[in-house]
Design an enzyme around this catalytic site. Structure first.
Site, PDB file in Angstrom:
ATOM      1  N   LEU A 131     -41.762 -18.699  20.882  1.00  9.13           N
ATOM      2  CA  LEU A 131     -41.153 -19.906  20.230  1.00  9.13           C
ATOM      3  C   LEU A 131     -39.590 -19.973  20.324  1.00  9.13           C
ATOM      4  O   LEU A 131     -38.899 -18.965  20.871  1.00  9.13           O
ATOM      5  CB  LEU A 131     -41.105 -19.824  18.788  1.00  9.13           C
ATOM      6  CG  LEU A 131     -42.551 -19.836  18.092  1.00  9.13           C
ATOM      7  CD1 LEU A 131     -42.489 -19.667  16.418  1.00  9.13           C
ATOM      8  CD2 LEU A 131     -43.102 -20.848  18.377  1.00  9.13           C
ATOM      9  N   HIS A 160     -36.131 -13.021  27.371  1.00  8.57           N
ATOM     10  CA  HIS A 160     -37.569 -12.589  27.374  1.00  8.57           C
ATOM     11  C   HIS A 160     -37.870 -11.972  28.563  1.00  8.57           C
ATOM     12  O   HIS A 160     -38.496 -10.835  28.519  1.00  8.57           O
ATOM     13  CB  HIS A 160     -38.348 -14.169  27.566  1.00  8.57           C
ATOM     14  CG  HIS A 160     -38.491 -14.751  26.235  1.00  8.57           C
ATOM     15  ND1 HIS A 160     -39.198 -14.635  25.244  1.00  8.57           N
ATOM     16  CD2 HIS A 160     -37.458 -15.838  25.939  1.00  8.57           C
ATOM     17  CE1 HIS A 160     -39.001 -15.488  24.154  1.00  8.57           C
ATOM     18  NE2 HIS A 160     -38.064 -16.311  24.664  1.00  8.57           N
ATOM     19  N   SER A 217     -34.570 -17.732  25.065  1.00 15.81           N
ATOM     20  CA  SER A 217     -34.703 -18.874  23.979  1.00 15.81           C
ATOM     21  C   SER A 217     -33.912 -18.547  22.941  1.00 15.81           C
ATOM     22  O   SER A 217     -33.526 -17.230  22.730  1.00 15.81           O
ATOM     23  CB  SER A 217     -35.897 -19.144  23.692  1.00 15.81           C
ATOM     24  OG  SER A 217     -36.543 -17.983  23.149  1.00 15.81           O
ATOM     25  N   TYR A 266     -29.019  -1.248  29.559  1.00 14.34           N
ATOM     26  CA  TYR A 266     -28.465  -2.215  28.895  1.00 14.34           C
ATOM     27  C   TYR A 266     -27.267  -1.950  27.962  1.00 14.34           C
ATOM     28  O   TYR A 266     -26.370  -2.918  27.525  1.00 14.34           O
ATOM     29  CB  TYR A 266     -29.496  -3.059  27.987  1.00 14.34           C
ATOM     30  CG  TYR A 266     -30.537  -3.679  28.668  1.00 14.34           C
ATOM     31  CD1 TYR A 266     -30.328  -5.034  29.327  1.00 14.34           C
ATOM     32  CD2 TYR A 266     -31.797  -3.247  28.833  1.00 14.34           C
ATOM     33  CE1 TYR A 266     -31.271  -5.591  29.954  1.00 14.34           C
ATOM     34  CE2 TYR A 266     -32.906  -4.028  29.560  1.00 14.34           C
ATOM     35  CZ  TYR A 266     -32.396  -5.159  30.176  1.00 14.34           C
ATOM     36  OH  TYR A 266     -33.388  -5.543  31.043  1.00 14.34           O
ATOM     37  N   LEU A 288     -35.883 -10.487  32.704  1.00 17.79           N
ATOM     38  CA  LEU A 288     -34.983 -10.218  33.645  1.00 17.79           C
ATOM     39  C   LEU A 288     -35.769  -9.839  34.858  1.00 17.79           C
ATOM     40  O   LEU A 288     -36.327  -8.610  34.917  1.00 17.79           O
ATOM     41  CB  LEU A 288     -33.680  -9.365  33.394  1.00 17.79           C
ATOM     42  CG  LEU A 288     -32.563  -9.182  34.492  1.00 17.79           C
ATOM     43  CD1 LEU A 288     -31.420  -8.553  33.814  1.00 17.79           C
ATOM     44  CD2 LEU A 288     -33.096  -8.481  35.722  1.00 17.79           C
TER      45      LEU A 288
END
Length: 206
Positions: free
Chosen positions: A111, A122, A97, A168, A124
């Site tokens: 949100l 948010h 988001s 990451y 994976l």
């Protein structure tokens, strides 16, 4: 957002970062595509939650997103999600988001801020029978390419536990320090990835 605005991605050949394994080929059966990447819809929420619940509840006792939250984000911003389907079956996905502050906060967990320029990843998750095959790496690469095609999205951000930080970092994420968000006893590192600085070479490799 109308369903007409959901973008479907046509699978193309990937050139992945060094060390990221290729996905094994899957023979085509019936008329379903052997492998398809597309944005998720609210109708995919239940399947996504089943994958996520098995992946996270057994390990930490918590889910990054529960079913109603998945439905919420897939209704508000489906273009910030990406699913990998094999022969019509969802095998891995990312849900994001938009966020409009410099760092993630507790509010960013629930949100979507349409005016923001940061995509908050948010979750994976990969289906248990498709893990250890490099699918998470391939999906994340495709997702960053997808975000890079959206002019208003300048950054990607996520939070993860310390052991996952090196994973990451292979995709251009960099630690910006401890995350202000906590979930029960769990603490996280916050990582950001610039989509502008890497847009050109990522676009050429997607």
């Amino acid at each position: 957002m109308s369903m007409q605005s959901i973008r479907c991605l046509t699978p193309v050949a990937l050139h992945l970062p060094p060390g990221v394994p290729e996905s094994p080929s899957c023979p085509r059966r019936h008329t379903l595509p052997a492998s398809e990447f597309r944005c998720l819809t609210p109708q995919d929420a239940a399947g996504a939650f089943e994958i996520e619940r098995e992946a996270f509840i057994s390990v930490s006792g918590e889910c990054p997103l529960y079913l109603h939250e998945i439905q919420h984000f897939l209704t508000l911003c489906p273009e910030l999600s990406l699913g990998w389907f094999q022969e019509g079956r969802l095998v891995a996905f990312i849900i994001g988001s938009l966020w409009d502050e410099a760092r993630l906060t507790q509010e960013s967990l629930t949100l979507h801020r349409p005016g923001g320029h940061m995509a908050h990843l948010h979750v994976l998750a990969v289906h248990r029978t498709f893990r250890q095959q490099g699918k998470g790496s391939i999906l994340l690469w495709r997702y960053l390419c997808h975000l890079g095609s959206q002019p208003t999205v300048r950054w990607a951000a996520l939070m993860c536990e310390a052991p996952l930080v090196p994973f990451y970092e292979r995709f251009g994420f960099r630690s910006v320090g401890p995350c202000a968000v906590t979930v029960g006893p769990l603490t996280f590192t916050e990582l950001h990835c610039s989509l502008q600085g890497q847009a050109a070479w990522r676009r050429n490799s997607c």
